[in-house]
Design a protein around this motif. Structure first.
Motif, PDB file in Angstrom:
ATOM      1  N   GLU A 305       0.835  -1.209   0.000  1.00 32.88           N
ATOM      2  CA  GLU A 305       0.000   0.000   0.000  1.00 32.88           C
ATOM      3  C   GLU A 305       0.867   1.254   0.000  1.00 32.88           C
ATOM      4  O   GLU A 305       0.556   2.242  -0.670  1.00 32.88           O
ATOM      5  N   TYR A 306       1.938   1.209   0.753  1.00 34.86           N
ATOM      6  CA  TYR A 306       2.861   2.344   0.849  1.00 34.86           C
ATOM      7  C   TYR A 306       3.494   2.641  -0.511  1.00 34.86           C
ATOM      8  O   TYR A 306       3.509   3.784  -0.966  1.00 34.86           O
ATOM      9  N   GLY A 309       0.825   3.726  -3.015  1.00 32.65           N
ATOM     10  CA  GLY A 309       0.322   5.037  -2.624  1.00 32.65           C
ATOM     11  C   GLY A 309       1.227   6.160  -3.106  1.00 32.65           C
ATOM     12  O   GLY A 309       0.764   7.174  -3.627  1.00 32.65           O
ATOM     13  N   ASN A 312       1.192   6.242  -7.119  1.00 28.16           N
ATOM     14  CA  ASN A 312      -0.043   6.759  -7.716  1.00 28.16           C
ATOM     15  C   ASN A 312      -0.324   8.210  -7.353  1.00 28.16           C
ATOM     16  O   ASN A 312      -1.154   8.854  -7.985  1.00 28.16           O
ATOM     17  N   GLN A 364      -7.842  10.089  -3.812  1.00 23.69           N
ATOM     18  CA  GLN A 364      -7.105  10.006  -2.559  1.00 23.69           C
ATOM     19  C   GLN A 364      -8.018   9.425  -1.480  1.00 23.69           C
ATOM     20  O   GLN A 364      -9.202   9.756  -1.417  1.00 23.69           O
ATOM     21  N   LYS A 365      -7.458   8.584  -0.638  1.00 15.36           N
ATOM     22  CA  LYS A 365      -8.221   8.037   0.474  1.00 15.36           C
ATOM     23  C   LYS A 365      -8.022   8.952   1.670  1.00 15.36           C
ATOM     24  O   LYS A 365      -6.961   8.974   2.291  1.00 15.36           O
ATOM     25  N   GLU A 463      -5.732   4.989  -7.647  1.00 13.91           N
ATOM     26  CA  GLU A 463      -6.040   5.285  -6.250  1.00 13.91           C
ATOM     27  C   GLU A 463      -4.771   5.342  -5.407  1.00 13.91           C
ATOM     28  O   GLU A 463      -3.839   4.568  -5.618  1.00 13.91           O
ATOM     29  N   THR A 464      -4.761   6.246  -4.448  1.00  8.17           N
ATOM     30  CA  THR A 464      -3.636   6.348  -3.521  1.00  8.17           C
ATOM     31  C   THR A 464      -4.152   6.421  -2.094  1.00  8.17           C
ATOM     32  O   THR A 464      -5.198   7.036  -1.827  1.00  8.17           O
ATOM     33  N   CYS A 465      -3.430   5.802  -1.181  1.00  6.62           N
ATOM     34  CA  CYS A 465      -3.803   5.864   0.232  1.00  6.62           C
ATOM     35  C   CYS A 465      -3.321   7.156   0.872  1.00  6.62           C
ATOM     36  O   CYS A 465      -3.675   7.453   2.019  1.00  6.62           O
ATOM     37  N   PHE A 466      -2.525   7.956   0.141  1.00  3.69           N
ATOM     38  CA  PHE A 466      -1.973   9.192   0.710  1.00  3.69           C
ATOM     39  C   PHE A 466      -2.893  10.374   0.434  1.00  3.69           C
ATOM     40  O   PHE A 466      -3.246  10.652  -0.706  1.00  3.69           O
ATOM     41  N   SER A 494      -4.211   7.819   9.207  1.00  5.42           N
ATOM     42  CA  SER A 494      -3.939   7.263   7.886  1.00  5.42           C
ATOM     43  C   SER A 494      -2.777   8.011   7.233  1.00  5.42           C
ATOM     44  O   SER A 494      -2.353   9.062   7.727  1.00  5.42           O
TER      45      SER A 494
END
Length: 592
Positions: A305-306, A309, A312, A364-365, A463-466, A494
């Motif tokens: 995920e890192y 993230g 992306n 972005q999440k 999609e990015t978790c950042f 997060s």
């Protein structure tokens, strides 16, 4: 001749043995990390292989593992692939490259669980990412201590209401509680004395949360080092603003212990009459600064995920080499690289595949534990056709009349979105109702971004978790923080980034960049403009080649190749080998 070695020792292969090596580029993978591999290797059942592979068919033999690291596949002395032999059944095996090895190591582990270096906080007036791992910029978080020590009612107000609020919460329930609050010397004002706070001290006492933020690429370096991988080159390190990105966290490094006791202090009057004695908690807090581990400052996410993230968000690629080194490649510059000419080895022509024409949606999440997003954010990506031209200021909005009910306007001054809507006003005397049209706030402007948008096209997501923090001059978080008075699980955070701007300053934007996808300084314009528009209309091609080993060794799968038909970026390259050397190579890629 093909040679497969386990820990440097050659294994026996059949005389007519052929092998197929698949290599994948990371440039075009947005939802998973692709690696090099050999799907199937079948070793003959010889005494030599039994000895090296620990007799795979002997089920009575207890083995620590069916994997053999430090293995290589070679052809005529040239190493084709480094990695791990994985026995499947008997003498049947597969070969796992660098990314496969990394995936196997990380499994379900969070990066916050890694064994990372211990640091002592350096309280400085400014931080240099080339000499120190972190910075300590000031942000606002008035909910940091929300919920701490909220066990008993602390006082009763003049109306007889029980107020479940300790002095600690009362102090920090204002709108401007500063994390890493600056001192007169320009560094963080960290009060480490043992303090006893009374109600009368509420506006004067100091209780500074100290929360260093790791520089993104310094954290990345330490994370990969935990897996024995090392960053060799970072193509965006020359962009100072991106190099000084830092990772937000909500952790207080201070070690705190607390004690509360209820006392009666003074009188409280209602309409001039004694109503009730005012009750307060006396709150004592002993605080000391200890060392900290880097992982404490990192979010609870997996390595995959890192990596995805960051890729992306910033449009970079982590290119894993089989010598345990990683190169961070700038996707925006891949078209500028000098292509390797493979014209003379081509068999026929490139075969054209599907021509794409899609909408790219970038998401972005956002942190749902931050009230700024859980309360003030609404995804408006399904209402793109309702947006009219952006406005610069709130004053511009007040002098603008919507052209239709539901029209949306983005205001740059406060990064907010407003909707043209109406309310019903009833005259108190006549009872008549009247519709009043006006602009109503609907969401903050941390919206998904789009490239090549059309409501008629298929949509592909990136999609990015950042995400980032809100706030203009000083970033603002609205979420409980982690401290020694609260379990970490009660205050999750997060992945979010900020630009470190020197001193104790940070922001979600600079003069040149923003951590939003949209806008003139947004990431789509600054980091995705070239590659994103090309990817949305990409043309797939397939070609076959008789590439000698000397040419295969010069091809970087993340860089272009060219032939008489034009230039191509490789997605997948499959090469067949026999003991005589390389046979046919198939390249699947996209025209440049």
């Amino acid at each position: 001749m093909i040679t497969v070695k386990a820990n440097g020792v050659p294994l026996d292969l059949n005389k007519d043995y052929k092998i197929e090596i698949k290599k994948h580029s990371q440039l075009f993978s947005f939802d998973k990390i692709m690696g090099d591999m050999v799907v199937d290797i079948t070793f003959p059942e010889t005494d030599n292989n039994r000895s090296i592979l620990l007799d795979p068919n002997n089920f009575a033999l207890v083995r620590d593992s069916k994997e053999f690291e430090n293995s290589t596949i070679e052809c005529n002395g040239n190493i084709l692939l480094r990695g791990t032999i994985v026995l499947n059944e008997g003498f049947s095996a597969s070969f796992r490259g660098a990314i496969g090895n990394l995936s196997a190591k990380q499994s379900d582990m969070y990066i916050s669980d890694l064994d990372l270096p211990v640091r002592t906080f350096i309280n400085a007036s400014s931080y240099d990412d080339s000499t120190i791992d972190y910075c300590a910029p000031t942000i606002i978080n008035n909910l940091f201590f929300d919920g701490v020590s909220k066990s008993q009612p602390s006082r009763i107000d003049v109306d007889g209401n029980e107020i479940q609020e300790t002095l600690l919460q009362k102090k920090h329930a204002n709108n401007f509680y500063l994390i890493n609050s600056p001192a007169f010397a320009g560094n963080v004002d960290n009060n480490l004395d043992e303090l006893i706070f009374f109600a009368s001290d509420i506006n004067t006492y100091k209780l500074t949360v100290v929360s260093p933020f790791m520089f993104l690429f310094n954290a990345t370096k330490h994370i990969f080092s935990a897996y024995d991988y090392f960053i060799r080159e970072n193509e965006i390190s020359t962009i100072s603003e991106l190099r000084r990105l830092c990772i937000y966290n909500n952790c207080d490094l201070n070690i705190m212990t607390s004690d509360t006791s209820e006392i009666i202090q003074g009188k409280e009057l209602k309409d001039g009459t004694l109503w009730v004695f005012q009750k307060f908690d006396v709150y004592s807090a002993a605080r000391e600064m200890g060392t900290f581990t880097i992982n404490k400052l990192l979010p609870d996410i997996k390595l995959s995920e890192y990596i995805l993230g960051i890729q992306n968000l910033l449009n970079v690629v982590f290119a894993f080499r089989d010598d345990n080194y990683i190169d961070i490649i700038d996707r925006e510059k891949v078209f500028d690289a000098e292509p390797v000419d493979i014209s003379e080895y081509q068999i026929g022509n490139w075969v054209l595949g599907e021509q794409k024409n899609v909408t790219l949606k970038f998401e972005q999440k956002h942190d749902e534990n931050d009230e700024f997003f859980s309360v003030y954010y609404k995804d408006l990506s399904k209402r793109l056709d309702d947006f009219a031209d952006d406005l610069n200021t709130i004053d511009d909005l007040e002098f603008t009349t919507g052209s239709f009910l539901g029209e949306l306007r983005r205001v740059k001054e406060n990064n907010a979105i407003y909707e043209w809507n109406f309310t019903v006003d009833q005259n108190a005397i006549t009872g008549l109702e009247k519709q009043i049209y006006s602009w109503k706030f609907i969401s903050n402007d941390f919206q998904p971004g789009f490239i090549n948008y059309s409501s008629e096209q298929n949509e592909e997501k990136v999609e990015t978790c950042f995400s980032t923090l809100a706030g203009d001059t000083i970033p603002i978080a609205q979420q409980p923080g982690k401290c020694s008075l609260r379990m970490s699980s009660e205050a999750p955070f997060s992945p979010r980034l900020l630009f470190y701007k020197g001193g104790l300053s940070c922001s979600n934007e600079t003069d040149n960049y923003s951590l939003r996808f949209n806008g003139d300084k947004g990431l789509l314009q600054k980091r995705w403009h070239v590659f994103g528009n090309w990817w949305a209309t990409r043309q797939k091609v397939t070609g076959k080649f008789h590439l000698p080993q000397s040419v295969l060794q010069t091809i970087d799968i993340n860089k272009p190749v060219k032939s008489a038909d034009g230039t191509v970026l490789i997605d997948e390259m499959i090469t067949q080998y026999s003991h005589a050397g390389p046979l046919v190579t198939q390249i699947v890629g996209y025209r440049v």
